[in-house]
Enzyme design. Structure first.
Site, mmCIF file in Angstrom:
data_model
loop_
_atom_site.group_PDB
_atom_site.id
_atom_site.type_symbol
_atom_site.label_atom_id
_atom_site.label_comp_id
_atom_site.label_asym_id
_atom_site.label_seq_id
_atom_site.Cartn_x
_atom_site.Cartn_y
_atom_site.Cartn_z
ATOM 1 N N SER A 160 0.813 -1.224 0.000
ATOM 2 C CA SER A 160 0.000 0.000 0.000
ATOM 3 C C SER A 160 0.845 1.273 0.000
ATOM 4 O O SER A 160 1.790 1.404 0.784
ATOM 5 C CB SER A 160 -0.926 0.014 1.224
ATOM 6 N N VAL A 161 0.474 2.198 -0.868
ATOM 7 C CA VAL A 161 1.104 3.526 -0.850
ATOM 8 C C VAL A 161 0.141 4.566 -0.258
ATOM 9 O O VAL A 161 0.429 5.758 -0.263
ATOM 10 C CB VAL A 161 1.586 3.967 -2.258
ATOM 11 N N THR A 207 -9.124 -2.490 2.349
ATOM 12 C CA THR A 207 -8.709 -3.060 1.071
ATOM 13 C C THR A 207 -8.796 -4.585 1.122
ATOM 14 O O THR A 207 -9.363 -5.152 2.068
ATOM 15 C CB THR A 207 -7.310 -2.537 0.665
ATOM 16 N N LYS A 210 -13.288 -5.749 1.794
ATOM 17 C CA LYS A 210 -14.252 -4.747 1.324
ATOM 18 C C LYS A 210 -15.704 -5.215 1.417
ATOM 19 O O LYS A 210 -16.617 -4.397 1.565
ATOM 20 C CB LYS A 210 -13.934 -4.329 -0.114
ATOM 21 N N ALA A 237 -15.348 -10.154 -9.642
ATOM 22 C CA ALA A 237 -16.662 -9.790 -9.097
ATOM 23 C C ALA A 237 -16.591 -9.498 -7.607
ATOM 24 O O ALA A 237 -17.604 -9.543 -6.911
ATOM 25 C CB ALA A 237 -17.663 -10.913 -9.372
ATOM 26 N N ALA A 260 -13.630 -4.553 -5.818
ATOM 27 C CA ALA A 260 -13.160 -3.664 -6.892
ATOM 28 C C ALA A 260 -13.962 -3.878 -8.165
ATOM 29 O O ALA A 260 -14.262 -2.925 -8.892
ATOM 30 C CB ALA A 260 -11.674 -3.894 -7.154
ATOM 31 N N ARG A 313 -14.134 -16.087 -12.002
ATOM 32 C CA ARG A 313 -13.712 -17.491 -11.948
ATOM 33 C C ARG A 313 -14.809 -18.357 -11.335
ATOM 34 O O ARG A 313 -15.129 -19.415 -11.848
ATOM 35 C CB ARG A 313 -12.417 -17.585 -11.132
ATOM 36 N N LYS A 338 -20.402 -16.382 -7.375
ATOM 37 C CA LYS A 338 -20.055 -15.017 -6.951
ATOM 38 C C LYS A 338 -20.306 -14.022 -8.083
ATOM 39 O O LYS A 338 -20.792 -12.916 -7.865
ATOM 40 C CB LYS A 338 -18.596 -14.965 -6.505
ATOM 41 N N THR A 355 -7.033 -1.942 -12.272
ATOM 42 C CA THR A 355 -7.215 -1.349 -10.947
ATOM 43 C C THR A 355 -5.995 -1.578 -10.050
ATOM 44 O O THR A 355 -5.846 -0.908 -9.031
ATOM 45 C CB THR A 355 -8.472 -1.904 -10.237
#
Length: 269
Positions: free
Chosen positions: A14-15, A61, A65, A121, A124, A144, A148, A211
């Protein structure tokens, strides 16, 4: 003192701390933004622990989520797709600023009437799909696991034309989509350095958006450039969703340029 943070597993990539700490400094706010690696079975402890410690807000994240929604009231886009990436810990309200981030990242492209393939799915993927539907695209969600994927489409189809497509048959869509979005962790630092669709599928595609932002040049972005597609980097979504989260927590619209520069600097190290 304003305390903010991000929770995820893994979180080393993470930034967000660099980006938000730069915004805090630029706005003259005394505060700090920290990253916390949280094991999946400790999510509840992390959220309520941060609240007990006086944190104002959290970003959320991978892989939390969707699972975090049970601990907060849902607002706006978060309620539409049952996915949260930003929490106001004072009010215990969950927001989804990823949808805003995707729209801002893609704002330079006319997407009305286009057909977009979103691979993934999860949180994000649903955010990207909702943003594209709002921008007038027809959206195909490929995933996949079929269950879901179909669940996500069931949620999304009330906001526009959205269908499910099995990822195992994605090659059949070659020549039928204008936009390809990767909303899986494939290509992310620490995950498999693969692309989510067969490379030949990118031939004739107008726009490819990944993303994933770390690394900035993902395998998908490199392949798309080779094939002459316009590309949009994940860093744009990151910066804009972060700016919206910052505004939720502070009431201040931060300087997006300052946040972008800090994020880019962090990616170089």
């Amino acid at each position: 003192m304003l305390y903010l943070g991000v929770i995820g597993y893994p979180i080393k990539h993470s930034v967000s701390p660099a980006m938000h700490n730069a915004a805090l400094q630029h706005e003259g706010i005394e505060g700090i933004y920290l990253a916390f690696e949280v094991k999946p079975d400790r999510l509840r402890d992390a959220v309520f622990g941060a609240k007990a410690l006086g944190f104002r807000g959290l970003n959320v994240t991978i892989p939390f989520k969707e699972s975090v929604v049970e601990f907060v009231e849902l607002e706006g886009e978060a309620a539409k797709i049952k996915t949260v990436n930003t929490i106001d810990l004072v009010e215990m309200v969950g927001y989804n600023t990823d949808v805003y981030g995707v729209k801002a990242a893609l704002s330079g492209t006319e997407l009305g009437g286009k057909t977009a393939l979103v691979v993934g799915a999860g949180g994000a993927g649903k955010a990207a799909a909702l943003a594209l539907l709002d921008m007038g695209s027809t959206v195909i969600v490929a995933n996949r696991t079929e269950e879901k994927g179909r669940e996500a489409v069931e949620m999304l189809r009330r906001y526009g034309e959205c269908i499910f497509w099995p990822l195992s048959r994605v090659e059949e869509l070659k020549g039928k989509v204008d936009v390809v979005v990767n909303a899986t962790p494939l290509g992310m630092r620490g995950f498999k350095a693969e692309i989510p669709v067969p490379p030949s599928m990118l031939d004739g595609v107008e726009l490819v958006f990944d993303t994933v932002y770390n690394p900035m040049e993902t395998p998908l972005i490199r392949e798309a450039k080779k094939r002459g597609c316009k590309v949009v980097y994940g860093i744009e979504m990151l910066v804009h969703q972060g700016a919206k989260a910052f505004e939720i927590w502070t009431g201040i619209e931060p300087d997006v340029g300052v946040m972008r520069e800090a994020a880019l600097r962090a990616l170089r190290f």
